[in-house]
Scaffold this motif. Structure first.
Motif, PDB file in Angstrom:
ATOM      1  N   MET A  51       0.846  -1.192   0.000  1.00 33.36           N
ATOM      2  CA  MET A  51       0.000   0.000   0.000  1.00 33.36           C
ATOM      3  C   MET A  51       0.883   1.244   0.000  1.00 33.36           C
ATOM      4  N   ASP A  52       0.936   1.941  -1.135  1.00 36.91           N
ATOM      5  CA  ASP A  52       1.747   3.157  -1.262  1.00 36.91           C
ATOM      6  C   ASP A  52       0.904   4.335  -0.779  1.00 36.91           C
ATOM      7  N   ALA A  53       0.915   4.562   0.523  1.00 34.86           N
ATOM      8  CA  ALA A  53       0.039   5.562   1.137  1.00 34.86           C
ATOM      9  C   ALA A  53       0.828   6.786   1.581  1.00 34.86           C
ATOM     10  N   SER A  54       0.112   7.884   1.770  1.00 40.64           N
ATOM     11  CA  SER A  54       0.647   9.077   2.425  1.00 40.64           C
ATOM     12  C   SER A  54      -0.198   9.341   3.663  1.00 40.64           C
ATOM     13  N   VAL A  55       0.389  10.030   4.641  1.00 37.44           N
ATOM     14  CA  VAL A  55      -0.255  10.201   5.942  1.00 37.44           C
ATOM     15  C   VAL A  55      -0.260  11.670   6.333  1.00 37.44           C
ATOM     16  N   ARG A  56      -1.433  12.148   6.768  1.00 36.84           N
ATOM     17  CA  ARG A  56      -1.592  13.492   7.315  1.00 36.84           C
ATOM     18  C   ARG A  56      -1.821  13.361   8.817  1.00 36.84           C
ATOM     19  N   LEU A  57      -0.921  13.908   9.628  1.00 32.83           N
ATOM     20  CA  LEU A  57      -1.002  13.821  11.084  1.00 32.83           C
ATOM     21  C   LEU A  57      -1.838  14.975  11.633  1.00 32.83           C
ATOM     22  N   THR A  58      -2.736  14.667  12.575  1.00 33.53           N
ATOM     23  CA  THR A  58      -3.588  15.701  13.168  1.00 33.53           C
ATOM     24  C   THR A  58      -3.720  15.459  14.666  1.00 33.53           C
ATOM     25  N   ASP A  59      -4.122  16.498  15.385  1.00 35.00           N
ATOM     26  CA  ASP A  59      -4.345  16.359  16.825  1.00 35.00           C
ATOM     27  C   ASP A  59      -5.185  17.540  17.311  1.00 35.00           C
ATOM     28  N   LYS A  60      -5.921  17.310  18.399  1.00 34.68           N
ATOM     29  CA  LYS A  60      -6.687  18.394  19.009  1.00 34.68           C
ATOM     30  C   LYS A  60      -5.762  19.418  19.649  1.00 34.68           C
ATOM     31  N   TYR A  61      -4.617  18.927  20.169  1.00 32.59           N
ATOM     32  CA  TYR A  61      -3.585  19.801  20.728  1.00 32.59           C
ATOM     33  C   TYR A  61      -2.277  19.496  20.004  1.00 32.59           C
ATOM     34  N   PRO A  62      -2.127  19.954  18.756  1.00 32.65           N
ATOM     35  CA  PRO A  62      -0.976  19.525  17.942  1.00 32.65           C
ATOM     36  C   PRO A  62       0.362  19.957  18.541  1.00 32.65           C
ATOM     37  N   ASN A  63       1.254  18.986  18.659  1.00 31.73           N
ATOM     38  CA  ASN A  63       2.629  19.237  19.077  1.00 31.73           C
ATOM     39  C   ASN A  63       3.392  19.655  17.823  1.00 31.73           C
ATOM     40  N   VAL A  64       3.272  20.935  17.476  1.00 33.99           N
ATOM     41  CA  VAL A  64       3.718  21.423  16.168  1.00 33.99           C
ATOM     42  C   VAL A  64       5.207  21.168  15.954  1.00 33.99           C
ATOM     43  N   GLU A  65       6.010  21.381  16.984  1.00 33.61           N
ATOM     44  CA  GLU A  65       7.451  21.185  16.826  1.00 33.61           C
ATOM     45  C   GLU A  65       7.776  19.736  16.475  1.00 33.61           C
ATOM     46  N   ALA A  66       7.193  18.797  17.216  1.00 31.15           N
ATOM     47  CA  ALA A  66       7.467  17.384  16.961  1.00 31.15           C
ATOM     48  C   ALA A  66       6.925  16.951  15.602  1.00 31.15           C
ATOM     49  N   LEU A  67       5.697  17.377  15.270  1.00 28.87           N
ATOM     50  CA  LEU A  67       5.090  16.975  14.000  1.00 28.87           C
ATOM     51  C   LEU A  67       5.826  17.577  12.807  1.00 28.87           C
TER      52      LEU A  67
END
Length: 270
Positions: A79-95
Motif C-alpha cells: 500500500m503506497d500511502a501518504s499520511v496526514r497527522l492531526t491532533d486536538k492539541y498539535p505538538n507542532v514542533e514534533a510533528l
C-alpha cells in the motif's frame, strides 16, 4: 477486569503543556523503539484496498505516532500511502520535525477534533494509542462521524485491559529513565523533570495505569461499532501479536460496504 474510565493527567486542561508534550514524546519513542504497530501493516493495507483509499488522516497523533516505522511497513505490504497527522492539541514542533524527516508524512497545524474532521482531510482514518481517552458516548460519536463521512477507520490500542498489562506498568518509570536520552527533540527541561525532579516518570506511570484500566476488549470495540453502523459498514475486531510487546494489541477496522443493508460483524485474531 471491569473497565474504569478514570482521569489521566494529560487529559486535564490545567496540566502543563511541557509535561503533556514530554509524555507524548516519550510514548512515541517507546512505540517506535518496539516497532509496536508494525504487525498491523498487512491488516491496514487490506482494509485500505477494500475502501479504495491511498491517503490516511491520522487522528490524535500526539508526537507523531508509529508512522516512521509503520509507513515503510505499510508500503512493504503493498500500500503506497501518504499520511496526514492531526491532533486536538498539535505538538507542532514534533510533528514538523517528523514530517520533514519522513517522506510521505505531513501534518495539520490547526487543531482537529476526531469526531468532527474537516472535509479537506480526506482518506482512511486511523487512531493509534488514543481511543481509550474517549468515554463511550464520545467514542460512539467518533465512529459515527467516520460512518457519516463514509471513511474507512482503524482503531488500534497499545495494550489490553488485563492483570499482566497492569503489572507491566510497574516497569514504566525504568523505561522513562532509560529512553529519555533518546527522545527527540532534545530538551534540557525534559532531563530536569526526569532525573532531578522525577515528575515525568511518576506522571507517565500514573497515566499508564489509568490507560490500562480504560482499554476496551475487541468485543467491546465491536459493540461500539455495532451501535454506530450495524449494516452499512463491514467491521472487524481482534488482536495482533507484536514482537516488541508481550501483550496482545487490540484493534477495530471499519470499511464502508459497497452494497447497503448487509450485516458484517466479526471478531478475529492475527
Amino acid at each position: 477486569m471491569k473497565r474504569l474510565h478514570l482521569v489521566e493527567l494529560e487529559d486535564l486542561s490545567w496540566w502543563p503543556r511541557l509535561f503533556r508534550d514530554a509524555a507524548t514524546d516519550y510514548l512515541v519513542t517507546a512505540i517506535r523503539q518496539a516497532r509496536l504497530y508494525d504487525a498491523m501493516a498487512p491488516i491496514l493495507a487490506s482494509a485500505m484496498r477494500r475502501s479504495g483509499a491511498h491517503q490516511i488522516t491520522d487522528l490524535c497523533s500526539g508526537g507523531g505516532g508509529p508512522w516512521p516505522t509503520l509507513l515503510p511497513a505499510l508500503r512493504a505490504a503493498g500500500m503506497d500511502a501518504s499520511v496526514r497527522l492531526t491532533d486536538k492539541y498539535p505538538n507542532v514542533e514534533a510533528l514538523s520535525t517528523l514530517s520533514t524527516s519522513t517522506p510521505g508524512l505531513s501534518f495539520e497545524p490547526s487543531p482537529v477534533d476526531a469526531a468532527s474532521v474537516p472535509p479537506n482531510l480526506s482518506g482512511f482514518r486511523t487512531l493509534f494509542t488514543a481511543f481509550h481517552h474517549f468515554r463511550d458516548d464520545d467514542a460512539h460519536d467518533l465512529l459515527a462521524a467516520a460512518v457519516r463521512d463514509r471513511r474507512g477507520i482503524a482503531i488500534v490500542e497499545p495494550s489490553s485491559r488485563t492483570w499482566p498489562a497492569l503489572a507491566v506498568q510497574a516497569l514504566v518509570p525504568l523505561g522513562v529513565l532509560i529512553l529519555t536520552p533518546k527522545v527527540r527533540p532534545f530538551r534540557w527541561s525534559r532531563l530536569f523533570w526526569t532525573y532531578v525532579v522525577p515528575v515525568l516518570p511518576l506522571a507517565i506511570l500514573f497515566d499508564g495505569v489509568v490507560s490500562t484500566l480504560r482499554m476496551r476488549t475487541p468485543a467491546e470495540l465491536l459493540e461500539l461499532a455495532r451501535e454506530a453502523a450495524p449494516e452499512s459498514y463491514s467491521w472487524e475486531s481482534g488482536v495482533v501479536s507484536s514482537p516488541g510487546s508481550p501483550l496482545p494489541i487490540p484493534y477495530l477496522i471499519g470499511v464502508p460496504r459497497v452494497e447497503q443493508g448487509q450485516a458484517g460483524l466479526m471478531v478475529s485474531s492475527a
